[in-house]
Design an enzyme around this catalytic site. Structure first.
Site, PDB file in Angstrom:
ATOM      1  CB  SER A 123      41.058  41.581  49.157  1.00 59.73           C
ATOM      2  OG  SER A 123      40.115  40.893  49.951  1.00 59.73           O
ATOM      3  CG  HIS A 156      37.486  43.308  48.963  1.00 55.21           C
ATOM      4  ND1 HIS A 156      38.013  42.234  48.283  1.00 55.21           N
ATOM      5  CD2 HIS A 156      36.956  44.122  48.009  1.00 55.21           C
ATOM      6  CE1 HIS A 156      37.810  42.387  46.980  1.00 55.21           C
ATOM      7  NE2 HIS A 156      37.176  43.526  46.796  1.00 55.21           N
ATOM      8  CG  ASP A 213      36.681  43.078  43.103  1.00 55.90           C
ATOM      9  OD1 ASP A 213      36.149  43.361  42.011  1.00 55.90           O
ATOM     10  OD2 ASP A 213      36.588  43.793  44.119  1.00 55.90           O
TER      11      ASP A 213
END
Length: 364
Positions: free
Chosen positions: A171, A197, A293
């Site tokens: 991310s 992401h 995540d």
């Protein structure tokens, strides 16, 4: 008395509406203080000296000096954590990726219609990214690091490397980290599936930039694409990506479904599918990023017998995702970013299977 220091933020945007909107969003947060709002980088330079902000939010298209030029000078002379505020366009995607190359921590996309207000999800995203930026390790740009890449020699990957795949999740800070890994990997490295992401439009630009600088073929994934040696597939923004069995190895499934951990694509979705379909013959890597995540999915991969790696804190821009994976006992080893490419090559050349291998002429 509140002993916790508030995060001082300077908003830089030529739009009075956006300056007011960003200021009002962050003003509601007890741990964030907007110390100023500048209409252009020239005004911002003086405000930085006066207010000494912890984080900047920076628009890309501005008069006097564009955001990219300002960011480049800032990172060279006075590095600060920066969250870019980008338009949701192809041009905005290219400019944002350039900003991330230069050392911006993360970005948010502008609401397309501010007259209708702004969603609570976007408000929360802005504040979370400002908080993550405040604790980030600001790193030198990829341009600086790339000068070292040309002189770095790696062991070759056998043309009959092991079957299986490599799954990577990242991310905030991930575009730099993924670039640094893939640029050092030779063909025919086993197929690589990547979740970074990002919103739609941005992932296609990201994959294109990687493809121009890597020996691997890198592209945004399409449903049913085979995952073969020498190929890296990036999950499209706004869609999940999972791994399925195919007649000659593995393929990707691209689909729309509910958000997972507030993300789509989600790293957990990719890692969970790898655990189920590939099992012990997979390598899972979790890189810099905020949130959790990927932690659960990486644990599933480890439980299924896969080898798992987390990027270490020192080389992460934001240590959130690797830290959560480590806390979930999902990690076999923790490595600095610069050691991960060689570890991938070692894994690719080890424990080679004889039941189903790819030959060099099958690689694209």
């Amino acid at each position: 008395m509140n002993a916790k220091k508030r995060i001082k933020v300077l908003v830089i945007d030529d739009s009075a509406v956006m300056r007011k909107l960003l200021t009002s969003i962050m003003h509601e947060q007890a741990d964030i203080q907007v110390v100023g709002a500048a209409a252009n980088p020239l005004v911002a330079r003086e405000m930085i000296k006066t207010f000494k902000p912890d984080v900047l939010t920076l628009d890309i298209e501005m008069p006097c000096m564009d955001g990219i030029t300002f960011l480049e000078r800032l990172m060279r002379l006075h590095p600060l954590p920066v969250v870019m505020v980008s338009s949701h366009t192809e041009k905005g995607a290219h400019s944002t990726l350039r900003a991330l190359d230069l050392g911006a921590v993360d970005f948010v996309t502008k609401p397309q219609n501010t007259f209708d207000g702004i969603s609570s999800d976007l408000m929360e995203e802005i504040c979370e990214k400002v908080r993550a930026a405040a604790g980030a390790h600001v790193r030198p740009s990829v341009d600086v690091i790339a000068s070292d890449i040309q002189h770095h020699k790696h062991s070759p990957v056998s043309p009959f490397c092991r079957e299986g795949i490599i799954a990577i999740g990242a991310s905030a800070g991930g575009t730099q980290a993924i670039s640094e890994i893939l640029e050092k990997l030779p063909r025919p490295t086993p197929g690589i599936a990547i979740v970074q992401h990002m919103p739609p439009k941005f992932t296609a630009s990201f994959a294109e930039r990687l493809n121009n600088h890597c020996d691997l073929e890198v592209r945004e994934a399409k449903n049913g694409d085979p995952l073969k040696p020498g190929v890296a597939l990036v999950a499209p923004g706004g869609l999940h990506m999972s791994i399925t069995s195919a007649s000659r190895g593995y393929a990707v499934r691209i689909y729309s479904d509910e958000l997972v951990n507030r993300h789509r694509p989600s790293v957990d979705v990719l890692f969970d599918s790898v655990a189920r379909v590939v099992g012990e013959n997979a390598l899972g890597i979790i890189l810099t990023g905020m949130g959790s995540d990927g932690a659960r999915g990486l644990h599933a991969m480890k439980t299924a017998g896969a080898h798992t790696i987390a990027q270490d804190e020192k080389t992460c821009v934001v240590f959130g995702m690797p830290d959560q994976a480590i806390r979930h006992n999902a990690v076999c080893e923790i490595l600095p970013l610069e050691r991960i490419p060689d570890r991938i090559v070692d894994w690719a050349n080890s424990n080679q299977r004889t039941d189903r291998k790819y030959s060099s002429d099958e690689s694209p």
